[in-house]
Write a protein that holds these residues in place. Structure first.
Motif, PDB file in Angstrom:
ATOM      1  N   GLN A 124      41.333  36.661  42.603  1.00 45.08           N
ATOM      2  CA  GLN A 124      40.274  36.520  41.598  1.00 45.08           C
ATOM      3  C   GLN A 124      40.796  36.880  40.203  1.00 45.08           C
ATOM      4  O   GLN A 124      41.731  37.644  40.073  1.00 45.08           O
ATOM      5  N   ARG A 125      40.146  36.362  39.181  1.00 41.46           N
ATOM      6  CA  ARG A 125      40.545  36.679  37.797  1.00 41.46           C
ATOM      7  C   ARG A 125      40.403  38.173  37.538  1.00 41.46           C
ATOM      8  O   ARG A 125      39.510  38.828  38.094  1.00 41.46           O
ATOM      9  N   SER A 126      41.249  38.701  36.676  1.00 37.57           N
ATOM     10  CA  SER A 126      41.068  40.067  36.185  1.00 37.57           C
ATOM     11  C   SER A 126      41.023  39.991  34.666  1.00 37.57           C
ATOM     12  O   SER A 126      41.228  38.921  34.077  1.00 37.57           O
ATOM     13  N   GLY A 127      40.795  41.147  34.026  1.00 42.14           N
ATOM     14  CA  GLY A 127      40.831  41.186  32.566  1.00 42.14           C
ATOM     15  C   GLY A 127      42.213  40.841  32.034  1.00 42.14           C
ATOM     16  O   GLY A 127      42.377  40.489  30.868  1.00 42.14           O
ATOM     17  N   SER A 128      43.202  40.922  32.902  1.00 41.53           N
ATOM     18  CA  SER A 128      44.582  40.666  32.485  1.00 41.53           C
ATOM     19  C   SER A 128      45.018  39.217  32.744  1.00 41.53           C
ATOM     20  O   SER A 128      46.135  38.834  32.400  1.00 41.53           O
ATOM     21  N   THR A 129      44.152  38.418  33.355  1.00 34.43           N
ATOM     22  CA  THR A 129      44.491  36.998  33.580  1.00 34.43           C
ATOM     23  C   THR A 129      44.537  36.282  32.227  1.00 34.43           C
ATOM     24  O   THR A 129      43.656  36.481  31.389  1.00 34.43           O
ATOM     25  N   PRO A 130      45.550  35.449  32.003  1.00 35.90           N
ATOM     26  CA  PRO A 130      45.632  34.765  30.706  1.00 35.90           C
ATOM     27  C   PRO A 130      44.691  33.563  30.604  1.00 35.90           C
ATOM     28  O   PRO A 130      44.227  33.030  31.614  1.00 35.90           O
TER      29      PRO A 130
END
Ligand code: SF4
Length: 295
Positions: free
Chosen positions: A136-142
């Motif tokens: 899943q996406r995180s806050g660190s995904t670009p």
């Protein structure tokens, strides 16, 4: 005197882990052992590494490990170091956390411990998504990256932890990549000899979430640096140093094209021209801020 990596072999990672082939976290764990030796206790925040290490008592990590919930890594390490100090022990306390456990769920305790200048090393192994729970996406995904929760590509930019941690005025902040082991090992060794809160964010490109061939982990980790997507930088007691491998990024004209990095990865399969420009803007922003730090 420069050392060959084979001279630095350690027992930080024992055979038989359950990691996927090409796992960058295992690469980083080996480098931690090469840099810090064996007198280490490891606080492992929930993530792939909680699973990779195997089931006790046959743990594949060559350290005592405390496995801990996402939100609690820095709080546990704060107590751990205080308990060791009471016993006059000089053991290095390391928090090992993924980007989800750092940028999102663990950020409150991380920020609190940094503000108190607690005495441990915090290592964020950044593979830019929650890989252990399904990618899943995180806050660190670009921006633009496809994850299991952003099937059309993420619309927001990566949260910039480097600058967030610098704003905590801690003695040591650095970034590194598993593509450049000597750089990471040198930074860990310097961090070990500094008192107070030390934060190192290591790029760990994940073949399964980023969708590239597992034989290419080191190559992708290098390309991230060469194309200036990922900086190699160190700020030690306010002294800013850009590693030699990243110096060309300070000038836009000398940067390697970003497409050399994105084109190898299936996670960018939905990248439109507009998304690509957004990613390029992110790289410009990153290096503008780093240049200003150096002024
Ligand atoms: S999903 Fe990625 S980080 Fe997790 S074990 Fe596999 S390669 Fe390593």
């Amino acid at each position: 005197m420069s050392l060959a990596l084979r001279d630095l072999r350690s027992k930080s990672l024992l055979p038989g882990t359950s990691a996927c082939p090409g796992c960058p976290e295992n690469m980083a764990m080996r480098m931690v052992g090469m840099a810090l030796g064996n007198d280490v206790v490891m606080v492992v925040v929930a993530g792939c590494s909680s699973v990779i290490q195997g089931i006790g008592p046959k743990n594949a990590y060559g350290y005592p490990v405390l496995n801990i919930a996402f939100a609690a890594g820095s709080a546990a390490a704060s107590g751990m170091w205080r308990a060791l100090r009471q016993r006059n022990k000089d053991t290095t306390v390391v928090v090992w956390a993924g980007d989800g456990g750092t940028a999102d769920i663990g950020f409150a305790s991380l920020s609190g411990a940094a503000e108190r200048n607690e005495n441990f090393i915090y290592l964020c192994v950044d593979n830019e998504a929650y890989m252990n729970s399904g990618g899943q996406r995180s806050g660190s995904t670009p921006h633009g990256a496809v994850t299991s929760t952003t099937p059309e590509g993420k619309k927001e930019n990566k949260k910039e932890l480097l600058f967030l941690m610098l704003d905590h005025h801690i003695p040591y902040v650095a970034t590194a990549s598993v593509g450049y082991p000597h750089d990471l090992i040198d930074k860990l060794r310097r961090a070990k000899n500094i008192e107070g809160f030390r934060y190192i964010q290591v790029l760990t490109p994940d073949p399964y979430g980023w969708l590239f061939d597992p034989s290419r982990t080191a190559e992708v980790a290098k390309l991230a640096v060469q194309t200036c997507y990922w900086p190699l930088i160190e700020v030690s007691h306010d002294k800013v140093t850009v590693s030699n491998e990243s110096l060309h990024c300070l000038k836009k004209e000398t940067r390697r094209p970003l497409r050399d990095f994105t084109s190898l990865q299936g996670r960018y399969k939905r990248l439109s021209e507009q998304d690509f420009q957004e990613l390029e803007k992110y790289v410009d922003y990153l290096w503008d801020r780093i240049s200003k730090l150096m002024d």
